[in-house]
Design a protein around this motif. Structure first.
Motif, PDB file in Angstrom:
ATOM      1  N   ALA A  98       0.831  -1.205   0.000  1.00 27.36           N
ATOM      2  CA  ALA A  98       0.000   0.000   0.000  1.00 27.36           C
ATOM      3  C   ALA A  98       0.864   1.254   0.000  1.00 27.36           C
ATOM      4  O   ALA A  98       2.076   1.191   0.195  1.00 27.36           O
ATOM      5  CB  ALA A  98      -0.905  -0.008   1.231  1.00 27.36           C
ATOM      6  N   LEU A  99       0.237   2.386  -0.203  1.00 26.50           N
ATOM      7  CA  LEU A  99       0.940   3.669  -0.213  1.00 26.50           C
ATOM      8  C   LEU A  99       1.683   3.935   1.093  1.00 26.50           C
ATOM      9  O   LEU A  99       2.728   4.558   1.098  1.00 26.50           O
ATOM     10  CB  LEU A  99      -0.042   4.811  -0.491  1.00 26.50           C
ATOM     11  CG  LEU A  99      -0.670   4.841  -1.878  1.00 26.50           C
ATOM     12  CD1 LEU A  99      -1.754   5.901  -1.944  1.00 26.50           C
ATOM     13  CD2 LEU A  99       0.374   5.059  -2.948  1.00 26.50           C
ATOM     14  N   GLU A 105       0.487 -10.679   2.184  1.00 23.72           N
ATOM     15  CA  GLU A 105       0.638 -11.765   1.216  1.00 23.72           C
ATOM     16  C   GLU A 105      -0.709 -12.430   1.009  1.00 23.72           C
ATOM     17  O   GLU A 105      -1.451 -12.669   1.969  1.00 23.72           O
ATOM     18  CB  GLU A 105       1.645 -12.800   1.730  1.00 23.72           C
ATOM     19  CG  GLU A 105       3.051 -12.280   1.792  1.00 23.72           C
ATOM     20  CD  GLU A 105       4.058 -13.355   2.211  1.00 23.72           C
ATOM     21  OE1 GLU A 105       3.688 -14.537   2.364  1.00 23.72           O
ATOM     22  OE2 GLU A 105       5.236 -12.984   2.381  1.00 23.72           O
ATOM     23  N   ILE A 106      -0.990 -12.720  -0.263  1.00 20.94           N
ATOM     24  CA  ILE A 106      -2.264 -13.344  -0.612  1.00 20.94           C
ATOM     25  C   ILE A 106      -1.982 -14.500  -1.561  1.00 20.94           C
ATOM     26  O   ILE A 106      -1.339 -14.304  -2.599  1.00 20.94           O
ATOM     27  CB  ILE A 106      -3.217 -12.344  -1.304  1.00 20.94           C
ATOM     28  CG1 ILE A 106      -3.424 -11.092  -0.439  1.00 20.94           C
ATOM     29  CG2 ILE A 106      -4.549 -13.016  -1.624  1.00 20.94           C
ATOM     30  CD1 ILE A 106      -4.196  -9.983  -1.134  1.00 20.94           C
ATOM     31  N   PHE A 136      -8.411  -0.977  -3.728  1.00 18.31           N
ATOM     32  CA  PHE A 136      -8.706  -1.646  -2.464  1.00 18.31           C
ATOM     33  C   PHE A 136      -8.962  -3.117  -2.767  1.00 18.31           C
ATOM     34  O   PHE A 136      -9.864  -3.454  -3.529  1.00 18.31           O
ATOM     35  CB  PHE A 136      -9.944  -0.988  -1.863  1.00 18.31           C
ATOM     36  CG  PHE A 136     -10.331  -1.371  -0.454  1.00 18.31           C
ATOM     37  CD1 PHE A 136      -9.758  -2.419   0.220  1.00 18.31           C
ATOM     38  CD2 PHE A 136     -11.316  -0.652   0.183  1.00 18.31           C
ATOM     39  CE1 PHE A 136     -10.144  -2.741   1.513  1.00 18.31           C
ATOM     40  CE2 PHE A 136     -11.723  -0.954   1.474  1.00 18.31           C
ATOM     41  CZ  PHE A 136     -11.133  -2.009   2.143  1.00 18.31           C
ATOM     42  N   VAL A 137      -8.168  -4.010  -2.174  1.00 20.65           N
ATOM     43  CA  VAL A 137      -8.405  -5.453  -2.313  1.00 20.65           C
ATOM     44  C   VAL A 137      -9.563  -5.797  -1.388  1.00 20.65           C
ATOM     45  O   VAL A 137      -9.463  -5.642  -0.170  1.00 20.65           O
ATOM     46  CB  VAL A 137      -7.153  -6.274  -1.925  1.00 20.65           C
ATOM     47  CG1 VAL A 137      -7.476  -7.766  -1.940  1.00 20.65           C
ATOM     48  CG2 VAL A 137      -5.991  -5.955  -2.853  1.00 20.65           C
ATOM     49  N   ARG A 155      -5.667  -9.371   4.615  1.00 19.80           N
ATOM     50  CA  ARG A 155      -5.338  -9.450   3.189  1.00 19.80           C
ATOM     51  C   ARG A 155      -6.016  -8.345   2.392  1.00 19.80           C
ATOM     52  O   ARG A 155      -5.650  -8.092   1.243  1.00 19.80           O
ATOM     53  CB  ARG A 155      -5.755 -10.817   2.628  1.00 19.80           C
ATOM     54  CG  ARG A 155      -4.913 -11.948   3.184  1.00 19.80           C
ATOM     55  CD  ARG A 155      -5.374 -13.283   2.659  1.00 19.80           C
ATOM     56  NE  ARG A 155      -4.585 -14.367   3.262  1.00 19.80           N
ATOM     57  CZ  ARG A 155      -4.828 -15.645   3.084  1.00 19.80           C
ATOM     58  NH1 ARG A 155      -5.834 -16.043   2.309  1.00 19.80           N
ATOM     59  NH2 ARG A 155      -4.068 -16.557   3.662  1.00 19.80           N
ATOM     60  N   SER A 156      -6.995  -7.696   2.972  1.00 17.82           N
ATOM     61  CA  SER A 156      -7.763  -6.653   2.282  1.00 17.82           C
ATOM     62  C   SER A 156      -7.053  -5.311   2.379  1.00 17.82           C
ATOM     63  O   SER A 156      -7.480  -4.415   3.114  1.00 17.82           O
ATOM     64  CB  SER A 156      -9.168  -6.554   2.869  1.00 17.82           C
ATOM     65  OG  SER A 156      -9.883  -7.718   2.584  1.00 17.82           O
ATOM     66  N   ALA A 157      -5.979  -5.186   1.652  1.00 13.10           N
ATOM     67  CA  ALA A 157      -5.195  -3.949   1.668  1.00 13.10           C
ATOM     68  C   ALA A 157      -5.927  -2.850   0.916  1.00 13.10           C
ATOM     69  O   ALA A 157      -6.552  -3.097  -0.107  1.00 13.10           O
ATOM     70  CB  ALA A 157      -3.830  -4.192   1.035  1.00 13.10           C
TER      71      ALA A 157
END
Length: 166
Positions: A98-99, A105-106, A136-137, A155-157
């Motif tokens: 992310a920024l 890790e996914i 957005f994941v 995992r939801s970055a």
């Protein structure tokens, strides 16, 4: 009378310039690279995507609640399994950064198994950085009770800037 006419002309010019500037800013947002993908991918070198290039890959939608928003939200974007096919991903997992340098890790299998989305919109609006955008994941948390856990929340970055295929 001449002064009044000049004020009207100046007001019109200011409005015209503001309109041109807003169109230019919208176009710049579409043409700016918002995602870099590298690692074990087809071809040589990294792949970079603008918002319009990502959108051209296809679209998906997830309606779900999240720990970060109130109520059920509608997210729109491109399915991550589609993105991985587009770059010829050849690994077993990805590292999403992310920024703010957050890393997660996914497993690549998550993308097809759970229909994970690389969301660009929430509630029909493009997400800005201050709203967890531009990327957005997002998992369909409400569609599978197993997804409502720290493993998948982590995992939801959001504010995604790069993905490395490993």
């Amino acid at each position: 009378m001449v002064a009044s006419m000049l004020r009207r002309i100046m007001a019109f010019i200011v409005l015209l310039l503001a309109a041109v500037a807003s169109v230019g800013a919208a176009g710049a947002a579409e043409d700016r690279v918002i995602l870099k993908i590298d690692g074990k991918i087809a071809g040589s070198g990294d792949r970079e995507f603008t918002r319009s290039q990502l959108e051209s890959l296809g679209s998906g939608e997830i309606r779900t609640s999240t720990p970060w928003h109130e109520g059920v939200q509608t997210f729109e974007g491109v399915p991550l399994d589609t993105v991985m096919r587009a770059v010829g991903a050849q690994g077993s997992k990805v590292v999403v950064v992310a920024l703010n340098q957050y890393r997660t890790e996914i497993p690549l299998t998550d993308f097809a198994d759970y229909k994970v989305l690389l969301a660009m919109k929430r509630g029909g609006q493009y997400m800005e950085v201050r709203d967890k955008g531009p990327l957005f994941v997002i998992y369909p948390f409400d569609g599978n009770p197993n997804l409502k856990s720290e493993r998948y929340y982590n995992r939801s970055a959001w504010q995604v800037r790069s993905i490395t295929v490993e």
